[in-house]
Design a protein around this motif. Structure first.
Motif, short mmCIF file in Angstrom:
data_model
loop_
_atom_site.label_atom_id
_atom_site.label_comp_id
_atom_site.label_asym_id
_atom_site.label_seq_id
_atom_site.Cartn_x
_atom_site.Cartn_y
_atom_site.Cartn_z
N ARG A 1 14.90 1.98 7.31
CA ARG A 1 15.30 3.20 6.63
C ARG A 1 15.86 2.87 5.25
O ARG A 1 17.02 2.54 5.12
CB ARG A 1 16.34 3.93 7.47
N PRO A 2 15.02 2.92 4.21
CA PRO A 2 15.54 2.67 2.86
C PRO A 2 16.37 3.87 2.40
O PRO A 2 16.38 4.91 3.06
CB PRO A 2 14.27 2.53 2.02
N GLU B 1 7.96 0.29 7.31
CA GLU B 1 8.10 0.98 6.03
C GLU B 1 6.83 0.87 5.18
O GLU B 1 6.35 1.86 4.63
CB GLU B 1 9.30 0.42 5.26
N GLY B 2 6.26 -0.32 5.10
CA GLY B 2 5.04 -0.52 4.31
C GLY B 2 3.84 0.18 4.91
O GLY B 2 3.01 0.74 4.20
N LEU B 3 3.74 0.17 6.24
CA LEU B 3 2.64 0.85 6.91
C LEU B 3 2.68 2.35 6.63
O LEU B 3 1.65 2.97 6.35
CB LEU B 3 2.70 0.63 8.42
N LEU B 4 3.87 2.94 6.74
CA LEU B 4 4.01 4.37 6.50
C LEU B 4 3.63 4.74 5.07
O LEU B 4 2.96 5.74 4.83
CB LEU B 4 5.42 4.83 6.84
N ALA B 5 4.02 3.90 4.13
CA ALA B 5 3.66 4.15 2.73
C ALA B 5 2.16 3.98 2.52
O ALA B 5 1.52 4.82 1.89
CB ALA B 5 4.43 3.21 1.81
N ASP B 6 1.57 2.92 3.06
CA ASP B 6 0.13 2.68 2.90
C ASP B 6 -0.71 3.78 3.52
O ASP B 6 -1.79 4.11 3.02
CB ASP B 6 -0.27 1.33 3.51
N ALA B 7 -0.24 4.34 4.63
CA ALA B 7 -0.99 5.40 5.31
C ALA B 7 -0.64 6.79 4.78
O ALA B 7 -1.18 7.78 5.25
CB ALA B 7 -0.73 5.34 6.82
N ASN B 8 0.25 6.85 3.79
CA ASN B 8 0.68 8.11 3.20
C ASN B 8 1.24 9.06 4.27
O ASN B 8 0.92 10.25 4.30
CB ASN B 8 -0.46 8.77 2.41
N VAL B 9 2.04 8.52 5.16
CA VAL B 9 2.61 9.29 6.27
C VAL B 9 3.76 10.15 5.78
O VAL B 9 4.59 9.70 4.99
CB VAL B 9 3.10 8.36 7.40
N ARG B 10 3.78 11.36 6.26
CA ARG B 10 4.93 12.24 6.03
C ARG B 10 5.72 12.28 7.33
O ARG B 10 5.19 12.65 8.38
CB ARG B 10 4.47 13.65 5.66
N ILE C 1 7.30 4.29 19.16
CA ILE C 1 6.62 5.59 19.14
C ILE C 1 6.01 5.86 17.77
O ILE C 1 4.89 6.37 17.68
CB ILE C 1 7.58 6.72 19.55
N THR C 2 6.69 5.50 16.71
CA THR C 2 6.14 5.70 15.36
C THR C 2 4.85 4.92 15.20
O THR C 2 3.84 5.44 14.70
CB THR C 2 7.17 5.29 14.29
N ARG C 3 4.83 3.67 15.62
CA ARG C 3 3.62 2.85 15.51
C ARG C 3 2.49 3.42 16.38
O ARG C 3 1.34 3.50 15.95
CB ARG C 3 3.93 1.40 15.92
N TYR C 4 2.84 3.85 17.60
CA TYR C 4 1.83 4.41 18.49
C TYR C 4 1.23 5.69 17.89
O TYR C 4 0.02 5.86 17.85
CB TYR C 4 2.44 4.70 19.87
N LEU C 5 2.09 6.60 17.44
CA LEU C 5 1.59 7.87 16.88
C LEU C 5 0.78 7.64 15.60
O LEU C 5 -0.20 8.35 15.37
CB LEU C 5 2.75 8.83 16.62
N LEU C 6 1.16 6.66 14.81
CA LEU C 6 0.38 6.34 13.62
C LEU C 6 -1.02 5.90 14.01
O LEU C 6 -2.02 6.36 13.44
CB LEU C 6 1.08 5.27 12.78
N GLY C 7 -1.12 5.02 15.00
CA GLY C 7 -2.43 4.58 15.49
C GLY C 7 -3.26 5.74 16.01
O GLY C 7 -4.45 5.85 15.73
N GLN C 8 -2.64 6.64 16.76
CA GLN C 8 -3.34 7.82 17.27
C GLN C 8 -3.81 8.71 16.12
O GLN C 8 -4.94 9.18 16.11
CB GLN C 8 -2.43 8.64 18.20
N ALA C 9 -2.93 8.96 15.15
CA ALA C 9 -3.27 9.83 14.03
C ALA C 9 -4.42 9.27 13.20
O ALA C 9 -5.22 10.03 12.66
CB ALA C 9 -2.04 10.03 13.13
N LEU C 10 -4.52 7.95 13.14
CA LEU C 10 -5.59 7.32 12.36
C LEU C 10 -6.85 7.11 13.18
O LEU C 10 -7.83 6.58 12.68
CB LEU C 10 -5.10 5.99 11.77
N GLY C 11 -6.82 7.51 14.45
CA GLY C 11 -8.01 7.40 15.30
C GLY C 11 -8.33 5.98 15.73
O GLY C 11 -9.47 5.68 16.05
N LEU C 12 -7.33 5.12 15.75
CA LEU C 12 -7.55 3.74 16.17
C LEU C 12 -7.64 3.66 17.69
O LEU C 12 -7.09 4.50 18.40
CB LEU C 12 -6.43 2.84 15.65
#
Length: 120
Positions: free
Chosen positions: A13-14, A41-50, A88-99
Motif C-alpha cells: 500500500r503506497p 503493486e506493479g502487477l496492479l499498475a501493469d494491468a491498469n486495475v482499479r 484474493i487480489t492475485r486470484y481475482l486478477l487472474g480471473q479478470a484477465l481470463g488466465l
C-alpha cells in the motif's frame, strides 16, 4: 492522484496510486507466473486495475472482479488480513484477465459468469 483503498495489503500500500498508470515503457503481458511471483503493486499498475473498497460487510465475501471497457475492477472488502487480501487480489486478477487459474479450495465458493446475468 486517488486515495489508496485500505483493501490493498499493507505491504503493497503506497501513499498514493496514480489515477492513470504511468508509462514505464512497453508493458509485459500479465501471465500466471507473474501473478504468482511479482510484487502486487506493479502487477496492479501493469494491468491498469482499479481497486474499489466494497461496502459489503459479510465475512464470507472476499471480493469480486469485473472487467469494464477492458479494465479490470476489483471490489475488495475491508478488514481482511494482508495474506487474505494478497491471495484474493492475485486470484481475482487472474480471473479478470481470463488466465487459466486453478479454483480456490473450499470453503471459497467462486462463481464466474457474464455481468449481464448478474444485473438481469
Amino acid at each position: 492522484m486517488s486515495a489508496v483503498p485500505n483493501c490493498l495489503p499493507s505491504a503493497f500500500r503506497p501513499a498514493q496510486l496514480p489515477a492513470v498508470p504511468t508509462q514505464r515503457g512497453p508493458r509485459r503481458p500479465i501471465t500466471l507466473a507473474r501473478i504468482m511471483a511479482e510484487p502486487l503493486e506493479g502487477l496492479l499498475a501493469d494491468a491498469n486495475v482499479r481497486l474499489v473498497e466494497s461496502s459489503i460487510t459479510d465475512r464470507e465475501f472476499y471480493g469480486a472482479a469485473v472487467v469494464r471497457r477492458g479494465r479490470p475492477i476489483l471490489l475488495m472488502p475491508q478488514g481482511r488480513t494482508d495474506l487474505e487480501s494478497d491471495i484474493i487480489t492475485r486470484y481475482l486478477l487472474g480471473q479478470a484477465l481470463g488466465l487459466d487459474i486453478t479454483d480456490l479450495p473450499k470453503p471459497f465458493d467462486v462463481v464466474v459468469r457474464p455481468l449481464d446475468e448478474v444485473q438481469g
